[in-house]
Design an enzyme around this catalytic site. Structure first.
Site, PDB file in Angstrom:
ATOM      1  N   GLU A   9       0.802  -1.225   0.000  1.00  0.00           N
ATOM      2  CA  GLU A   9       0.000   0.000   0.000  1.00  0.00           C
ATOM      3  C   GLU A   9       0.832   1.271   0.000  1.00  0.00           C
ATOM      4  O   GLU A   9       0.479   2.250  -0.644  1.00  0.00           O
ATOM      5  CB  GLU A   9      -0.936   0.016   1.220  1.00  0.00           C
ATOM      6  CG  GLU A   9      -2.062  -0.990   1.124  1.00  0.00           C
ATOM      7  CD  GLU A   9      -3.003  -0.891   2.304  1.00  0.00           C
ATOM      8  OE1 GLU A   9      -3.639   0.145   2.463  1.00  0.00           O
ATOM      9  OE2 GLU A   9      -3.088  -1.860   3.074  1.00  0.00           O
ATOM     10  N   ASP A  83      -2.520  -4.466   3.393  1.00  0.00           N
ATOM     11  CA  ASP A  83      -2.704  -4.722   4.831  1.00  0.00           C
ATOM     12  C   ASP A  83      -3.696  -5.854   5.079  1.00  0.00           C
ATOM     13  O   ASP A  83      -4.635  -6.064   4.297  1.00  0.00           O
ATOM     14  CB  ASP A  83      -3.218  -3.455   5.527  1.00  0.00           C
ATOM     15  CG  ASP A  83      -2.120  -2.413   5.705  1.00  0.00           C
ATOM     16  OD1 ASP A  83      -0.940  -2.788   5.573  1.00  0.00           O
ATOM     17  OD2 ASP A  83      -2.437  -1.250   5.966  1.00  0.00           O
ATOM     18  N   ASP A  85      -6.486  -6.515   6.523  1.00  0.00           N
ATOM     19  CA  ASP A  85      -7.802  -6.175   7.052  1.00  0.00           C
ATOM     20  C   ASP A  85      -8.764  -6.026   5.879  1.00  0.00           C
ATOM     21  O   ASP A  85      -8.407  -6.291   4.724  1.00  0.00           O
ATOM     22  CB  ASP A  85      -7.746  -4.905   7.902  1.00  0.00           C
ATOM     23  CG  ASP A  85      -7.201  -3.698   7.132  1.00  0.00           C
ATOM     24  OD1 ASP A  85      -7.040  -3.793   5.894  1.00  0.00           O
ATOM     25  OD2 ASP A  85      -6.920  -2.658   7.756  1.00  0.00           O
ATOM     26  N   GLU A  87     -10.044  -3.357   4.417  1.00  0.00           N
ATOM     27  CA  GLU A  87      -9.616  -2.372   3.429  1.00  0.00           C
ATOM     28  C   GLU A  87      -8.495  -2.928   2.573  1.00  0.00           C
ATOM     29  O   GLU A  87      -8.469  -2.748   1.350  1.00  0.00           O
ATOM     30  CB  GLU A  87      -9.151  -1.085   4.128  1.00  0.00           C
ATOM     31  CG  GLU A  87     -10.245  -0.334   4.864  1.00  0.00           C
ATOM     32  CD  GLU A  87     -11.290   0.234   3.918  1.00  0.00           C
ATOM     33  OE1 GLU A  87     -10.935   0.662   2.808  1.00  0.00           O
ATOM     34  OE2 GLU A  87     -12.487   0.230   4.282  1.00  0.00           O
ATOM     35  N   TYR A 321       0.842  -5.419  13.340  1.00  0.00           N
ATOM     36  CA  TYR A 321      -0.220  -4.618  12.725  1.00  0.00           C
ATOM     37  C   TYR A 321      -1.051  -3.937  13.794  1.00  0.00           C
ATOM     38  O   TYR A 321      -1.459  -4.551  14.784  1.00  0.00           O
ATOM     39  CB  TYR A 321      -1.099  -5.517  11.857  1.00  0.00           C
ATOM     40  CG  TYR A 321      -2.039  -4.746  10.961  1.00  0.00           C
ATOM     41  CD1 TYR A 321      -1.552  -3.807  10.062  1.00  0.00           C
ATOM     42  CD2 TYR A 321      -3.412  -4.957  11.018  1.00  0.00           C
ATOM     43  CE1 TYR A 321      -2.409  -3.094   9.247  1.00  0.00           C
ATOM     44  CE2 TYR A 321      -4.280  -4.263  10.191  1.00  0.00           C
ATOM     45  CZ  TYR A 321      -3.767  -3.329   9.307  1.00  0.00           C
ATOM     46  OH  TYR A 321      -4.613  -2.624   8.494  1.00  0.00           O
ATOM     47  N   ARG A 323      -4.052  -2.335  13.759  1.00  0.00           N
ATOM     48  CA  ARG A 323      -5.518  -2.253  13.723  1.00  0.00           C
ATOM     49  C   ARG A 323      -6.076  -3.629  14.095  1.00  0.00           C
ATOM     50  O   ARG A 323      -6.165  -4.521  13.264  1.00  0.00           O
ATOM     51  CB  ARG A 323      -6.008  -1.822  12.341  1.00  0.00           C
ATOM     52  CG  ARG A 323      -5.592  -0.392  11.988  1.00  0.00           C
ATOM     53  CD  ARG A 323      -6.152   0.053  10.653  1.00  0.00           C
ATOM     54  NE  ARG A 323      -5.747   1.422  10.346  1.00  0.00           N
ATOM     55  CZ  ARG A 323      -4.657   1.760   9.673  1.00  0.00           C
ATOM     56  NH1 ARG A 323      -3.852   0.804   9.209  1.00  0.00           N
ATOM     57  NH2 ARG A 323      -4.359   3.021   9.446  1.00  0.00           N
ATOM     58  N   HIS A 367      -6.361 -10.487  13.914  1.00  0.00           N
ATOM     59  CA  HIS A 367      -4.924 -10.276  14.054  1.00  0.00           C
ATOM     60  C   HIS A 367      -4.536 -10.346  15.520  1.00  0.00           C
ATOM     61  O   HIS A 367      -5.387 -10.300  16.399  1.00  0.00           O
ATOM     62  CB  HIS A 367      -4.518  -8.904  13.504  1.00  0.00           C
ATOM     63  CG  HIS A 367      -5.206  -8.552  12.222  1.00  0.00           C
ATOM     64  ND1 HIS A 367      -4.982  -9.233  11.064  1.00  0.00           N
ATOM     65  CD2 HIS A 367      -6.127  -7.603  11.939  1.00  0.00           C
ATOM     66  CE1 HIS A 367      -5.736  -8.708  10.106  1.00  0.00           C
ATOM     67  NE2 HIS A 367      -6.451  -7.732  10.614  1.00  0.00           N
TER      68      HIS A 367
END
Length: 978
Positions: A9, A83, A85, A87, A321, A323, A367
């Site tokens: 990203e 990432d 997740d 998104e 990570y 989030r 996660h």
């Protein structure tokens, strides 16, 4: 040999991963999302209820996509490493959609995820690739469609009923609702008086003193009623008396009471370590302990996750990570931490088994908890490679992860019940605790001791300095130093040795009057906590929720507290009233659970959207016809007009509510032709009376000057006034009586003159894509915040536009009078800073300016010092636009001795500072002809060679570092990722 293409990203992550993978891999960045819904259309199919989104390449990402297609066509394998997740999964799906036609072997496009950016984790991830998870993509797509349906169908209603530019968000509106409802609680709060009585006691005269609080009378607890809770149940304040009368009655008896120890209870208390950080806990702790706002926390964490250069170690991702809503750590990480604790502190700090923590009920646990990727990277040892904010946040994460696997802290706690005997028995209680074994508090104890030592040293140094001035000051500072290091000032509170039945000496009584306080306003940390408790949003959305409601100017941050603006209050009231189901907190939380079900594959995304849209469509139809029109609001008030004494009306304008005189009218004046007036006076009078009501004014005018004016109150006076005014001026004008007095309704807006608002500091902003600190740039349309990678290749064009102020500070009346009309001057707050203008605006448009002594060479008017959009100084005529004279050099009031030019200009270069004739075209910098000027107009003056040196070269002032504009003077319009 063909390469393997890896797409991440952000450029920072690409750099770190590229070092781990070697020369067989090319690592490129998509710089966030490459596809999105169109901006000029809702982009969701609603006619047949398929809810299929129309995705296009995000504007500005065409070059990025083309570059990735060319690289994919040359690669054997393409790995999508966004990432881990929702998104990130959506980004991977969009990349797959765009790049799949470009590669030869379709099955060679694979999805790669890793929870930490370390060589071990990245290498292992490439050994366990998979396909894109469509359930995750569906969950992200569903959220995006939900937000688009709400935003694009409710926002036009707000434009129509309130003002243009407003917008509504599905989750953001609920967060705003929490803030607004808290503000209403504060405004409606009624303080309750209560008293506490503390007794300072000692086991003997001159012995160690301690404090106990009164808790009851005759064995019954004392308490004060404090209203009811949400369920209607009565609430009480414990250990309190209601008023001074009750306190005086008790104090009278306590003064002659005998005191003794009634009972002593000793027990061991254990304090268990806390779980490793989830996203919300990290945001809350960073706010409380480091003073970071949510966005700053996530920006710094992003950089720690993507990688930091650690000398010989190379680039290393320091944390996992960031989030997540899980409190679990991998078995390898737990083992590594336990080994480090055992080696560093010994076996007594290590529990027999690893500590296990439960996550909250609806946690996704996709996660791990946030932890250091390698516990051997001790914060103090890697500090030289980190910025101050990176070090502080990394230390917070590192210590939380390490202490989560340590033993509990042990306290010896003592509770003493005390009895004061007079006519009645009065109960008092005190507690004390001593830290017996620090356990997981070891880090905090070391930090506390270091802080206490530092405070003591500073106090000692300050006391020594003040000793030279005053002996009393020295004594005060020494006492302060003692307090800062004493046991009483620490978390532990020691009690003297006491026994059951032991008599006590009363040293003094301390009655304290108190009042209940309203619930505190939310800060970012407490709002995140509440959102998490209510199930609104997810870890990855908290930062954007809080940021969005501030950028829309629905909320101001004053003294770190979130205060709703007037527009925020109005919008919330309208939306909650007209969409009670959609913006209800319980339903919003239910939608989050349904999105989790879509991710797990147990619910179809179209079923979720069908259920939502059924409710939404009904409420939307009702709102379209029933929503109150705030723009047309005219509310009568008891306020009196300062100009004419009439009542004021509360109205709605561009910047919110304001007061307007009830005598104001929008009717325009009527010109009465003198010819028709002489021929048929009745017709002329009828024309006036058909338009205006009495009273009105008859004026005889010559251009812009009034020759005569008369106020008339009936028809006869009107005819007489018209006939009298005829011939006194070029035209006759009749206008209605109107008062143009207005004042802003500051009571409905946050107080921008409060000390909290004045002391507020602008906070750094961080790029959502790469985590770097955004900087202020100037463009053709004014200032904007941009990522530092804006001009890199490939660029990171995350921007945040800034526009004019939306709410000003109250104007300050000055003693100086306006030179044009005599009214007082006001110091106002404008888009580009403070300025001084007439209080009679808009009739008098005088603005105080810095003027030169030189008259305008073009029209003879005055020349003022001005600044352009970029902040550069120039000199221009005050009669602009009638006169367009400008000069980049300062005009000096001296006549040229060679060509008799009425003025000279001051010009500085590397050789010195000169006075130069404006006709000396060789010495002055060349200016481009004004756009549209004819050739013969460009250079008509005779050339002159006059030039005189008057000083050395001026020291070039370094341009001040651009600071983020005052958030109270600017408003974010849009945050675009191009």
């Amino acid at each position: 040999m063909a390469k393997n293409l890896v797409i991440v990203e952000s450029p920072a992550k690409a750099k770190t991963i590229g070092k781990y993978l070697g020369s067989d891999y090319v690592v490129e960045a998509s710089i966030g999302h490459i596809m999105d819904l169109p901006k000029n259309d809702i982009g969701v199919e609603l006619k047949h209820r398929t809810f299929e989104p129309t995705l296009i390449v995000s504007p500005g990402k065409e070059k990025v996509v083309d570059r990735l297609k060319k690289l994919a066509a040359k690669s054997d394998f393409v790995f999508l490493a966004a990432d881990p997740d929702r998104e990130g999964e959506a980004i991977a799906a969009h990349l797959k959609f765009q790049l799949l036609p470009s590669i030869k072997v379709k099955s060679n496009m694979r999805r790669v995820t890793f929870n930490e950016i370390t060589k071990k984790a990245v290498t292992a991830a490439f050994g366990h690739t998979r396909d894109v998870d469509e359930n995750l993509v569906d969950a992200q797509q569903t959220r995006r469609v939900l937000d688009r349906l709400v935003g694009y169908q409710i926002s036009p209603l707000l434009w129509d009923k309130v003002k243009r530019g407003l917008s509504a968000g599905r989750v953001q509106t609920v967060a705003l609702r929490l803030i607004v409802e808290r503000e209403r609680e504060i405004n409606a709060f009624q303080a309750v008086e209560y008293w506490n009585i503390d007794a300072v006691l000692s086991p003997s005269k001159g012995g160690q003193e301690f404090t106990a609080r009164m808790t009851g009378v005759q064995g019954l607890p004392i308490r004060v009623s404090n209203g009811t809770d949400a369920d209607g149940k009565e609430v009480f304040l414990s250990n309190a008396l209601p008023d001074k009368g009750a306190v005086d009655e008790v104090m009278e008896q306590l003064e002659r009471a005998t005191w003794r120890v009634k009972s002593i209870e000793k027990k061991e208390r254990r304090q268990n370590p806390r779980a490793p950080f989830t996203t919300s806990q990290l945001q809350q702790q960073a706010a409380g302990r480091l003073g970071f706002n949510v966005r700053r926390t996530m920006g710094v964490a992003q950089r720690l996750y993507e990688g930091i250069e650690l000398g010989s170690e190379g680039t290393v991702g320091l944390i996992t990570y960031m989030r997540t809503d899980s409190t679990n750590m991998s078995a390898d990480a737990v083992t590594e931490i336990r080994e480090w604790v055992n080696k560093k502190f010994g076996g007594k700090y290590l529990p027999e088994k690893a500590n296990i923590y439960k996550s909250k009920k609806d946690a996704q646990e996709a996660h791990e908890a946030i932890r250091p990727t390698n516990v051997s990277f001790v914060p103090d040892e890697v500090r030289r490679y980190l910025s101050d904010e990176q070090y502080r946040l990394y230390k917070l994460i590192w210590e939380r992860a390490v202490t989560s696997q340590m033993t509990a802290a042990v306290f010896d706690q003592t509770m003493v019940e005390i009895e004061a005997k007079a006519e009645a028995l009065y109960d008092f209680r005190t507690t004390g605790s001593i830290l017996k074994f620090d356990g997981w508090l070891r880090f905090e104890e070391e930090t506390k001791k270091a802080k206490a030592a530092r405070v003591a040293a500073e106090a000692k140094a300050e006391a020594a300095e003040k000793k030279q001035i005053s002996q009393s000051a020295d004594a005060d500072d020494a006492e302060g130093a003692k307090d800062s290091t004493s046991e009483e000032s620490s978390a532990d509170r020691r009690l003297p040795e006491l026994m059951d039945g032991q008599g006590l000496e009363r040293v003094r009584l301390d009655p304290q009057q108190k009042f209940t306080q309203p619930p505190p306003r939310f800060n970012e940390a407490s709002l995140v906590k509440t959102l998490e408790e209510k199930g609104i949003g997810r870890p990855s959305t908290y930062a954007s929720i809080i940021n969005t409601i501030q950028e829309r100017d629905y909320v101001k941050k004053l003294a770190q507290k979130l205060v709703p603006t007037e527009i925020g209050m109005v919008v919330t009231e309208l939306l909650v009233k007209n969409f009670p189901y959609i913006f209800e907190t319980g339903y919003t939380a239910q939608l989050e659970s349904e999105l989790d079900a879509v991710e797990e594959g147990t619910e179809k995304w179209t079923d979720l959207l069908n259920g939502f849209y059924t409710h939404f469509e009904k409420e939307l139809k009702v709102a379209e016809t029933g929503m109150e029109d705030i723009k047309a609001m005219e509310q009568k008030t008891d306020e009196i007009c300062e100009k004419c004494g009439a009542l004021l009306i509360l109205k709605w304008g561009k910047f919110g509510s304001f007061y307007s005189c009830s005598n104001f009218t929008k009717l325009k004046p009527i010109t009465v032709a003198q010819g028709p007036l002489k021929k048929d006076p009745k017709a002329a009078v009828k024309k006036v009376l058909d338009t205006f009501e009495f009273p009105m004014y008859v004026k005889a005018m010559n251009e812009d000057t009034t020759e005569s004016s008369a106020k008339v109150g009936d028809k006869a006076e009107l005819i007489a006034a018209l006939q009298a005014a005829a011939g006194q001026g070029n035209k006759l004008v009749v206008e209605p009586e109107s008062c143009d007095f207005t004042k802003e309704n500051f009571a409905a807006k946050p107080d921008l003159n409060s000390p909290e608002a004045q002391d507020a500091e602008a906070e750094d902003e961080f790029c959502d894509n790469c985590g770097r600190t955004m900087v202020l740039r100037n463009g053709p349309w004014g200032p904007f915040m941009a990522c530092p990678g804006y001009n890199e290749d490939p660029p990171c064009k995350t921007i945040r536009k800034l526009t004019q102020k939306v709410q000003s500070k109250p104007p300050v009346v000055l003693e100086e009078a306006c030179p044009k009309c005599g009214k007082p001057l006001l110091q106002r707050d404008g888009q580009y800073g403070e300025f001084i203008a007439c209080s009679g605006y808009p009739k008098c448009k005088y603005v105080k300016q810095e003027l030169l002594e030189v008259p305008c060479p073009k029209c003879g008017g005055e020349v003022a010092v001005r600044k352009n959009k970029r902040g550069d100084t120039f000199y221009g005529c005050t009669r602009y636009p009638k006169c367009d004279f400008t000069s980049n050099q300062k005009l000096v009031n001296e006549t040229c001795p060679k060509c008799d030019s009425a003025y000279l200009v001051e010009y500085a270069n590397a050789e010195g500072t000169f006075l130069i004739c404006p006709n000396n075209r060789e010495a002055l910098p060349k200016r481009r002809p004004r756009k549209g000027a004819k050739v013969e107009e460009v250079a008509t003056a005779p050339n002159c060679s006059y030039e005189k040196k008057i000083g050395p070269p001026k020291v070039k002032e370094e341009a001040p570092e651009r600071q983020r504009p005052d958030p109270e003077k600017t408003r974010a319009v849009v945050e675009a990722v191009a």
